[in-house]
Design a protein around this motif. Sequence first.
Motif, PDB file in Angstrom:
ATOM      1  N   UNK A 172     -27.184  47.508  19.257  1.00  0.00           N
ATOM      2  CA  UNK A 172     -27.034  47.832  17.841  1.00  0.00           C
ATOM      3  C   UNK A 172     -26.617  46.646  16.991  1.00  0.00           C
ATOM      4  N   UNK A 173     -27.032  45.461  17.421  1.00  0.00           N
ATOM      5  CA  UNK A 173     -26.655  44.239  16.705  1.00  0.00           C
ATOM      6  C   UNK A 173     -27.314  44.185  15.316  1.00  0.00           C
ATOM      7  N   UNK A 174     -26.864  43.290  14.478  1.00  0.00           N
ATOM      8  CA  UNK A 174     -27.310  43.109  13.087  1.00  0.00           C
ATOM      9  C   UNK A 174     -26.728  44.193  12.183  1.00  0.00           C
ATOM     10  N   UNK A 175     -27.107  44.144  10.924  1.00  0.00           N
ATOM     11  CA  UNK A 175     -26.441  45.017   9.941  1.00  0.00           C
ATOM     12  C   UNK A 175     -26.916  46.453  10.127  1.00  0.00           C
ATOM     13  N   UNK A 176     -26.434  47.051  11.180  1.00  0.00           N
ATOM     14  CA  UNK A 176     -26.884  48.376  11.603  1.00  0.00           C
ATOM     15  C   UNK A 176     -26.544  49.449  10.570  1.00  0.00           C
ATOM     16  N   UNK A 177     -27.457  50.394  10.432  1.00  0.00           N
ATOM     17  CA  UNK A 177     -27.272  51.485   9.474  1.00  0.00           C
ATOM     18  C   UNK A 177     -26.757  52.733  10.171  1.00  0.00           C
ATOM     19  N   UNK A 178     -25.993  53.536   9.453  1.00  0.00           N
ATOM     20  CA  UNK A 178     -25.504  54.801  10.011  1.00  0.00           C
ATOM     21  C   UNK A 178     -26.658  55.669  10.465  1.00  0.00           C
ATOM     22  N   UNK A 179     -27.771  55.517   9.776  1.00  0.00           N
ATOM     23  CA  UNK A 179     -28.923  56.356  10.087  1.00  0.00           C
ATOM     24  C   UNK A 179     -29.390  56.177  11.541  1.00  0.00           C
ATOM     25  N   UNK A 180     -29.200  54.984  12.100  1.00  0.00           N
ATOM     26  CA  UNK A 180     -29.618  54.768  13.484  1.00  0.00           C
ATOM     27  C   UNK A 180     -28.907  55.754  14.409  1.00  0.00           C
ATOM     28  N   UNK A 181     -27.638  56.040  14.105  1.00  0.00           N
ATOM     29  CA  UNK A 181     -26.893  57.001  14.922  1.00  0.00           C
ATOM     30  C   UNK A 181     -27.430  58.415  14.706  1.00  0.00           C
ATOM     31  N   UNK A 182     -27.786  58.739  13.465  1.00  0.00           N
ATOM     32  CA  UNK A 182     -28.365  60.057  13.203  1.00  0.00           C
ATOM     33  C   UNK A 182     -29.649  60.235  14.003  1.00  0.00           C
ATOM     34  N   UNK A 183     -30.437  59.162  14.096  1.00  0.00           N
ATOM     35  CA  UNK A 183     -31.688  59.229  14.850  1.00  0.00           C
ATOM     36  C   UNK A 183     -31.399  59.432  16.338  1.00  0.00           C
ATOM     37  N   UNK A 184     -30.434  58.700  16.874  1.00  0.00           N
ATOM     38  CA  UNK A 184     -30.094  58.863  18.296  1.00  0.00           C
ATOM     39  C   UNK A 184     -29.666  60.302  18.576  1.00  0.00           C
ATOM     40  N   UNK A 185     -28.887  60.865  17.677  1.00  0.00           N
ATOM     41  CA  UNK A 185     -28.440  62.245  17.886  1.00  0.00           C
ATOM     42  C   UNK A 185     -29.620  63.212  17.780  1.00  0.00           C
ATOM     43  N   UNK A 186     -30.524  62.922  16.840  1.00  0.00           N
ATOM     44  CA  UNK A 186     -31.701  63.792  16.711  1.00  0.00           C
ATOM     45  C   UNK A 186     -32.579  63.714  17.966  1.00  0.00           C
ATOM     46  N   UNK A 187     -32.532  62.584  18.667  1.00  0.00           N
ATOM     47  CA  UNK A 187     -33.290  62.454  19.917  1.00  0.00           C
ATOM     48  C   UNK A 187     -32.652  63.262  21.042  1.00  0.00           C
ATOM     49  N   UNK A 188     -31.384  63.641  20.861  1.00  0.00           N
ATOM     50  CA  UNK A 188     -30.665  64.360  21.911  1.00  0.00           C
ATOM     51  C   UNK A 188     -29.764  63.468  22.740  1.00  0.00           C
ATOM     52  N   UNK A 189     -29.652  62.204  22.348  1.00  0.00           N
ATOM     53  CA  UNK A 189     -28.796  61.272  23.099  1.00  0.00           C
ATOM     54  C   UNK A 189     -27.335  61.734  22.978  1.00  0.00           C
ATOM     55  N   UNK A 190     -26.661  61.894  24.132  1.00  0.00           N
ATOM     56  CA  UNK A 190     -25.288  62.414  24.124  1.00  0.00           C
ATOM     57  C   UNK A 190     -24.253  61.300  24.134  1.00  0.00           C
ATOM     58  N   UNK A 191     -24.642  60.124  24.615  1.00  0.00           N
ATOM     59  CA  UNK A 191     -23.700  59.000  24.648  1.00  0.00           C
ATOM     60  C   UNK A 191     -24.483  57.716  24.867  1.00  0.00           C
ATOM     61  N   UNK A 192     -23.877  56.600  24.468  1.00  0.00           N
ATOM     62  CA  UNK A 192     -24.463  55.292  24.777  1.00  0.00           C
ATOM     63  C   UNK A 192     -23.424  54.498  25.570  1.00  0.00           C
ATOM     64  N   UNK A 193     -23.874  53.962  26.690  1.00  0.00           N
ATOM     65  CA  UNK A 193     -23.028  53.081  27.495  1.00  0.00           C
ATOM     66  C   UNK A 193     -23.671  51.702  27.422  1.00  0.00           C
ATOM     67  N   UNK A 194     -22.896  50.679  27.059  1.00  0.00           N
ATOM     68  CA  UNK A 194     -23.463  49.330  26.962  1.00  0.00           C
ATOM     69  C   UNK A 194     -22.408  48.315  27.344  1.00  0.00           C
ATOM     70  N   UNK A 195     -22.884  47.139  27.715  1.00  0.00           N
ATOM     71  CA  UNK A 195     -21.936  46.076  28.060  1.00  0.00           C
ATOM     72  C   UNK A 195     -21.078  45.729  26.842  1.00  0.00           C
ATOM     73  N   UNK A 196     -21.698  45.689  25.660  1.00  0.00           N
ATOM     74  CA  UNK A 196     -20.938  45.514  24.414  1.00  0.00           C
ATOM     75  C   UNK A 196     -21.792  46.035  23.272  1.00  0.00           C
ATOM     76  N   UNK A 197     -21.157  46.209  22.115  1.00  0.00           N
ATOM     77  CA  UNK A 197     -21.852  46.772  20.958  1.00  0.00           C
ATOM     78  C   UNK A 197     -21.802  45.825  19.771  1.00  0.00           C
TER      79      UNK A 197
END
Lengths: 426, 172
Positions: B67-92
Motif C-alpha cells: 500500500x505504498x505511495x499516497x494511498x486512498x481510503x478507497x483502496x481499503x473499501x475495495x479490499x473489503x468489497x472483495x471479501x478480504x478479511x485481513x492483510x498480513x505483510x512484512x511492512x505497510x
Amino acid sequence: MGQTIAEKILGAHSGGAPVKAGDVVVATVDFAMVHDARAANALKAIDSLGLAQLPHARNTAFVLDHFSPPPTREAANVHAAMRAFCERTGAVLYDVGDGICHQVLPENGHLTAGDLVVGTDTHSTTYGAFNAYGTGHEGSDVAAILATGRTWFRVPETIRVDMPGRLTPGVWAKDVTLAMLGRLGAEGANFRVIEYAGSAVAAMDIDDRMTLANHAAELGAEAAILECDEKTVAWLAAHGARAPRPVAADADARYVDRFTLDASTLAPKVAHNHDIGDVVDVTALAGEPVQVALIGTCTNGRLDDIRQAASILRGRRIARGVRLVITPASRAIYLAAMREGLIEALTEAGASVDPAGCGTCVGITHKLMAADRERVISSANRNFKGRLGNPDSDILIASSATVAASALTGRVTDPREIAADIRAAA
Amino acid sequence: MNAPLSIIRGTAHRLGDDINTDLHCSAKYNIGKPIEWLAQHAFEQLAPGFAAAIRPGDVIVAGKDFGINSSREQAVHVLRAMGVAAVVARSFGRQFYRNAINNGLPIAECEVSAIEQGDAIEVDVAGGRIEVPSRGLRAEVPRLPPAVLALVAAGGLLPYLREHPDWGLPAA
Ligand code: SF4
C-alpha cells in the motif's frame, strides 16, 4: 533514554508522558488542512458523523489549490461545497489563486515550532521546516480532528541526517533531497521521520528549508523536521504565528538509522526514467534536449526559485521551441516576484506565468501536455509515467536553477556553467 | 465495549513487495469506476484472476511496504468489497496502515516468506499470532495496541466515534 523531535512533539500533544517509537498515542492536533482534491472525501466523512457543531473547525483551513481555477464542473462544485462548509463552521478558507496549501498555511501564521499539524496531503511534511510535526492523513482522520481535536498516531522511528559543510553555489535543497532519493530510493524512508541537522541546514534560507522538508514526501517520510533557530523564529514572527515552542532532539536519542551527508561535496542532480529514485549528477545528462520546462509547485515554487530563474534568464531568451511555465506557490509570492521585477524579466525571456496554485503539477488542471518523446524538465516532485498527461514523455526532476539553465539552452544544463558565463560577461 | 476481534481463518493469497494500492485497487487511476468494478479487477495486472479467487474471509499476504505511495481510503473499501478479511505483510505504506485501521480492516506485520499461496492461515491480531496449522508454522507478531484494536473492532475510526457519544478516543 533520549528522545527524537517526533517523540517529543507527539508526547507533548498526548498528555506529556514520554513516548517512544512504536507506541500508539491519541494526540491533540494544533491545526488541520483539507485541500480541494481530497475535500469531497473529507466532507463525506465529516457528514457521516452527523454533528451539529464542529468545535475544531476554526483550527482548520480549506484550500482551493489543485483545481485553481477549476477545469471541470465537478471541481467547481467541490469548491462551492468547501466555501459553504467554511461559511457554516468558521473554518478558514483560501480561495482560487491564493496559493498551495503548504505555502499558505505557514505564510498566514497557522503553525509554529513544536506544533502538530495534519493535512490531507503527503507533502504536509513541509511544516517540518518550522520545527513542526507535519504529516498527511486521509478524510477519516480529518473528520475525527474536526469533531474531537484529536487523532491517533503510531509514533514513528526517526532517521537522523547530519549535514556538515555548506552547499556550494548552484546547489540547492532540491539537490540534497535528490541525493537522499538516490541513496534510499523512492519511498526509502517509508513511515519514518527524517531529522535534518548541521551547518548546511543552518545556512539555508527558509525557502530552501521548506523544499527540504516538503520533498521528504517522495522518500515516503511521515514527517521531516528541522531544528528551530533564529531564522525560524524571525520568519514565524514576521508571519504572525503563535509563540514558538522549539523542540530539539536529545543527544542520546534513538535513531533507526543515522548518517552524514557532506553538503560541500554535492553537485546539482537530476531524477529521470519515470523514477524519482533514479538520480544522477546533472553532468551525466548534460546536452540532452528538453522541450518543456516547469518551475513551481509546493516543492519549488517559492520566491527563491523564481529569483534563481530570473538571475539566469534576465535579459536573455529561452531556446526556440522550449515552453517554460512558472507557477508561483502563492499569491504573496506572485506579488513579491512582481514587485521585484522578476515576473517582468521572466515574461520577457519567454516564460508564461500561471496563477498561484498547484498549476501544472498534476496533469489535471492545466495539462502541460508534452508531445510524444519530448522531454520535460521540472522543479516539481513527481515524475511517474503520465504525471503531466503524456506517458510518452520523460519528466526530469531538478532544481529551479537547473530547470532555468536548461530552458535557456534547450538542453539539460548545469546551472553553474550559466552562472560562470554571466560572471564572465559582466 | 466492542466485541473482541475474532480470529480470522481463510486462505492465503500471495502478493509481492511494494504493492501500490492506488494503482491496483482504487479509482485514482480508474476514474469513475464503481467499487464493485474495482473489486472484480483489483491486482489483475499483477496476478490475473486474483480477485476472482478470493472467498469472503480470505487473507492477503504480501511483502514489504504494502500500500505504498499516497494511498486512498478507497483502496481499503475495495479490499473489503472483495471479501478480504485481513492483510498480513512484512511492512505497510504509512498511509495504507492508517487507512486500514481507520476503515476497520485488520492488518498484521509479519515476516511472510514461509507462507505460501493457498495456505490455510489463521490471523489473530488481538492475540498477536499468525499460524498455518497444517504446516506447523507459527509466528508471534506485534500486537495491535488496545487503542487501535478498538478502532478496528468498531469497524473503523468514524464508526467508533459514532458509538461513543463523548467522542473520546480510547486510551493508548
Ligand atoms: S503542488 Fe503538486 S505536490 Fe504540491 S500539493 Fe499541489 S499537486 Fe500536490
